[in-house]
Design a protein around this motif. Sequence first.
Motif, PDB file in Angstrom:
ATOM      1  N   LEU A   1       0.833  -1.198   0.000  1.00 25.33           N
ATOM      2  CA  LEU A   1       0.000   0.000   0.000  1.00 25.33           C
ATOM      3  C   LEU A   1       0.875   1.259   0.000  1.00 25.33           C
ATOM      4  N   LEU A   2       1.973   1.227   0.755  1.00 26.13           N
ATOM      5  CA  LEU A   2       2.913   2.347   0.727  1.00 26.13           C
ATOM      6  C   LEU A   2       3.516   2.497  -0.668  1.00 26.13           C
ATOM      7  N   TRP A   3       3.860   1.391  -1.311  1.00 24.30           N
ATOM      8  CA  TRP A   3       4.391   1.388  -2.685  1.00 24.30           C
ATOM      9  C   TRP A   3       3.408   2.113  -3.610  1.00 24.30           C
ATOM     10  N   ALA A   4       2.136   1.726  -3.518  1.00 25.53           N
ATOM     11  CA  ALA A   4       1.117   2.335  -4.381  1.00 25.53           C
ATOM     12  C   ALA A   4       0.918   3.808  -4.050  1.00 25.53           C
ATOM     13  N   LEU A   5       0.943   4.156  -2.757  1.00 27.73           N
ATOM     14  CA  LEU A   5       0.787   5.556  -2.357  1.00 27.73           C
ATOM     15  C   LEU A   5       1.919   6.410  -2.924  1.00 27.73           C
ATOM     16  N   ILE A   6       3.150   5.926  -2.821  1.00 21.81           N
ATOM     17  CA  ILE A   6       4.298   6.688  -3.330  1.00 21.81           C
ATOM     18  C   ILE A   6       4.221   6.804  -4.848  1.00 21.81           C
ATOM     19  N   LEU A   7       3.729   5.771  -5.522  1.00 18.49           N
ATOM     20  CA  LEU A   7       3.542   5.863  -6.974  1.00 18.49           C
ATOM     21  C   LEU A   7       2.550   6.971  -7.314  1.00 18.49           C
ATOM     22  N   THR A   8       1.462   7.058  -6.569  1.00 17.19           N
ATOM     23  CA  THR A   8       0.487   8.127  -6.841  1.00 17.19           C
ATOM     24  C   THR A   8       1.060   9.498  -6.508  1.00 17.19           C
ATOM     25  N   LEU A   9       1.965   9.557  -5.524  1.00 17.15           N
ATOM     26  CA  LEU A   9       2.631  10.823  -5.203  1.00 17.15           C
ATOM     27  C   LEU A   9       3.528  11.266  -6.361  1.00 17.15           C
TER      28      LEU A   9
ATOM     29  N   ILE B   1      -2.655  -1.567  -7.506  1.00 15.64           N
ATOM     30  CA  ILE B   1      -3.827  -1.495  -6.627  1.00 15.64           C
ATOM     31  C   ILE B   1      -4.680  -2.753  -6.795  1.00 15.64           C
ATOM     32  N   LEU B   2      -4.810  -3.232  -8.018  1.00 17.02           N
ATOM     33  CA  LEU B   2      -5.552  -4.477  -8.245  1.00 17.02           C
ATOM     34  C   LEU B   2      -4.876  -5.642  -7.533  1.00 17.02           C
ATOM     35  N   PHE B   3      -3.549  -5.679  -7.572  1.00 18.59           N
ATOM     36  CA  PHE B   3      -2.793  -6.713  -6.867  1.00 18.59           C
ATOM     37  C   PHE B   3      -3.092  -6.671  -5.364  1.00 18.59           C
ATOM     38  N   ILE B   4      -3.122  -5.463  -4.800  1.00 16.63           N
ATOM     39  CA  ILE B   4      -3.411  -5.322  -3.367  1.00 16.63           C
ATOM     40  C   ILE B   4      -4.812  -5.834  -3.053  1.00 16.63           C
ATOM     41  N   LEU B   5      -5.794  -5.428  -3.840  1.00 16.46           N
ATOM     42  CA  LEU B   5      -7.183  -5.800  -3.554  1.00 16.46           C
ATOM     43  C   LEU B   5      -7.425  -7.295  -3.724  1.00 16.46           C
ATOM     44  N   LEU B   6      -6.775  -7.916  -4.683  1.00 17.16           N
ATOM     45  CA  LEU B   6      -7.045  -9.331  -4.972  1.00 17.16           C
ATOM     46  C   LEU B   6      -6.251 -10.282  -4.087  1.00 17.16           C
ATOM     47  N   THR B   7      -5.011  -9.932  -3.757  1.00 20.67           N
ATOM     48  CA  THR B   7      -4.151 -10.902  -3.059  1.00 20.67           C
ATOM     49  C   THR B   7      -3.578 -10.401  -1.749  1.00 20.67           C
ATOM     50  N   SER B   8      -3.595  -9.099  -1.488  1.00 20.63           N
ATOM     51  CA  SER B   8      -2.840  -8.565  -0.347  1.00 20.63           C
ATOM     52  C   SER B   8      -3.603  -7.443   0.344  1.00 20.63           C
ATOM     53  N   ASN B   9      -4.869  -7.672   0.638  1.00 22.38           N
ATOM     54  CA  ASN B   9      -5.721  -6.630   1.195  1.00 22.38           C
ATOM     55  C   ASN B   9      -5.356  -6.352   2.658  1.00 22.38           C
ATOM     56  N   PRO B  10      -4.820  -5.173   2.989  1.00 21.08           N
ATOM     57  CA  PRO B  10      -4.461  -4.891   4.382  1.00 21.08           C
ATOM     58  C   PRO B  10      -5.659  -4.601   5.277  1.00 21.08           C
ATOM     59  N   PHE B  11      -6.866  -4.460   4.680  1.00 23.52           N
ATOM     60  CA  PHE B  11      -8.059  -4.122   5.460  1.00 23.52           C
ATOM     61  C   PHE B  11      -8.933  -5.343   5.761  1.00 23.52           C
ATOM     62  N   GLU B  12      -8.438  -6.532   5.489  1.00 21.76           N
ATOM     63  CA  GLU B  12      -9.214  -7.754   5.726  1.00 21.76           C
ATOM     64  C   GLU B  12      -9.527  -7.907   7.221  1.00 21.76           C
ATOM     65  N   ARG B  13     -10.781  -8.215   7.514  1.00 21.27           N
ATOM     66  CA  ARG B  13     -11.232  -8.370   8.909  1.00 21.27           C
ATOM     67  C   ARG B  13     -11.087  -9.819   9.379  1.00 21.27           C
ATOM     68  N   LEU B  14     -11.001  -9.994  10.713  1.00 22.28           N
ATOM     69  CA  LEU B  14     -11.014 -11.307  11.344  1.00 22.28           C
ATOM     70  C   LEU B  14     -12.360 -11.531  12.020  1.00 22.28           C
ATOM     71  N   LEU B  15     -12.883 -12.741  11.902  1.00 19.99           N
ATOM     72  CA  LEU B  15     -14.122 -13.078  12.606  1.00 19.99           C
ATOM     73  C   LEU B  15     -13.839 -13.350  14.078  1.00 19.99           C
ATOM     74  N   ASP B  16     -12.743 -14.051  14.355  1.00 18.94           N
ATOM     75  CA  ASP B  16     -12.345 -14.347  15.731  1.00 18.94           C
ATOM     76  C   ASP B  16     -11.291 -13.316  16.133  1.00 18.94           C
ATOM     77  N   ILE B  17     -11.732 -12.281  16.868  1.00 22.02           N
ATOM     78  CA  ILE B  17     -10.856 -11.142  17.157  1.00 22.02           C
ATOM     79  C   ILE B  17      -9.995 -11.448  18.380  1.00 22.02           C
ATOM     80  N   PRO B  18      -8.654 -11.428  18.251  1.00 19.51           N
ATOM     81  CA  PRO B  18      -7.783 -11.690  19.404  1.00 19.51           C
ATOM     82  C   PRO B  18      -7.749 -10.487  20.344  1.00 19.51           C
ATOM     83  N   THR B  19      -7.429 -10.759  21.600  1.00 25.73           N
ATOM     84  CA  THR B  19      -7.313  -9.663  22.570  1.00 25.73           C
ATOM     85  C   THR B  19      -5.944  -8.992  22.509  1.00 25.73           C
ATOM     86  N   GLU B  20      -4.975  -9.674  21.911  1.00 25.98           N
ATOM     87  CA  GLU B  20      -3.628  -9.127  21.783  1.00 25.98           C
ATOM     88  C   GLU B  20      -3.046  -9.541  20.439  1.00 25.98           C
ATOM     89  N   GLY B  21      -2.236  -8.679  19.864  1.00 26.80           N
ATOM     90  CA  GLY B  21      -1.625  -8.974  18.575  1.00 26.80           C
ATOM     91  C   GLY B  21      -0.293  -9.689  18.724  1.00 26.80           C
TER      92      GLY B  21
END
Length: 644
Positions: A97-105, A137-157
Amino acid sequence: MIVEIGHFALILGLAFALVLATVPLLGVEKRQPLWMDVARTAAIGQFALLALAFACLIYAFVQDDFSVKYVAHNSNTQLPLIFKISATWGAHEGSLLLWALILTLWTLAAALFAKQLPPTLKARMLSVLGWVAAGFILFILLTSNPFERLLDIPTEGRSLNPLLQDIGLAIHPPMLYMGYVGMAVAFAFAVAVLLEGKMENAWAHWAQTWTLIAWAFLTLGIALGSWWAYYELGWGGWWFWDPVENASLLPWIVATALIHSLAITAKRGSFQAWSLLLAILTFGLSLLGTFLVRSGVLTSVHAFSSDPSRGVFILVFLVVIVGAALLLFSARAHLVTQRRVFQPLSKETLLLLNNVLLIAIMATVLLGTLYPLILDALGIAKLSVGAPYFNSVIVPLTVPLALLMGLGFATHWRESRAGGLLTQLWPVLLVSALIAFIVPLLLLPDLQGWALVGLFMSAWIALSALQWLWQNRASKNSAGRVTERRRILGAVLAHTGFAVMLAGITVTSLYSIEKDVRLAPEESYSIGTTRFEFGGVIQKQEHNYLASEGTVKVYVNDRWLTNLHPQKRTYLSQSMPMTEAGIDAQLSRDLFVALGEKLDAQAWSLRIQYKPLIRWIWLGAILMALGALLALPSSRQRRQEVAE
């Protein structure tokens, strides 16, 4: 909803990238100026949306939102704030995502600051950047989405990899990506010129501007990575010829050749096709580096991903983008080529030989990097190619390259006379030879052949550059002359920086001393007149790690100099041991102590190193980057080129 806003902004960013990729191109074909003008609006919108998406991801890290899979895997509540922010790009998804952001910059900057370019050339250039952005951006959305949610939410990372919990690694990736991705602008210029079918007078200076800026960032990014590896990994080395390190070096080498080729194109109107090809190859190698780091084919402290499916996507993208550009080059390069006559002994010839040697060095590094991977992929053999191969092949190529660098300052465009060159350069040759002999005799333990060669090359480059600076001193203070003097100073500073780096590499490679010793409290070990006295180990607890911290008192000629405090850290979230070296840094040398394992009730193993001139390596990189920025063409000069 912040995370969903970020995800939606990323999807809208893809839509803007597709608009940027298609509408301006259609405007060129249909001769519709309004359609071409859409490029500027699309570039602004694309950057704004990617910036929003990235800000939302940072917010998720700062707020410890472990419902986001990427946050849960790369952060925890104990992580300091600065590393929560840097964790945003600390693993595969966020770094893309940083790669794509810098490209747009970079795309936004090209849209805003390329006003003097012909509208059709500018529209085509921005559309090419749009296609590249859409692919990532298509690569990020299809294979590397950083916004993917978890159903079982941990209390600690799980927390960030302890290797990356360092200020150097917080800065290194953005700096490196600014260089990597910045090469996309020169690539887009090249493709746009080929589509245009003619060489605009403005091309070389505009391409030179963007390439110099990206090259400066890439230089600093590589240097930061080297510095981080030196003090963080505990082995005291500054370059390991790791395949991921090589992946960043490859585009840097070709970009260096591109800068020199563009100098010929800008000044003499020749080598146009060669400059275009180098621009394509530079960005192609940037994409290759992205593939190597993210494909799972490498095991490295620098690698991000171990998912081969992601690597396939990047490989296909690389083949399509670079393959299409090379096909376009083969079909239309003849349309932009102009022939200029120059003699064998001229600046053009020496710069051409400079390019040939740089490409040979690139090919050597590329072969040593890819050959073991290809053999492994084919199941033929598992082979390791390390420093002995690279040093034995690259060093002999560097010697003539350094000689050409010194000669290049003294030669003239079109033609030079051998007698005049000899008259001008014999003092430089004599002083360089004296420095190469006297420095080892007075300041180094012994006289070694490669030390003579390395120090001679360093002095030869630096003195030739300074002589050229002296010969180009000016009495007039007109705006044009001031700009020219600034550019000359930048070129001299960049080449002097390379000489400083070369001297540092030579001396630290040949004269470093490394000892692994066993010491108990109050025992000591000496290297020359420097004595290291071990004071024992204490246990410390910090916010997110436990540390065994040693104390080493350093004496020179039996006079106390400093105390070093090397550590062995265990991070609470991952129970992963890390080494933090104790370093006393001076411009002339580093004293390096790393704490090893506890051997018995009192004794510990320590790695003690004496590293002469190692700081010159990174000082040289800083000088090179500053020189590149000083050498940027002025807006007045670019406008003059357009008028011509």
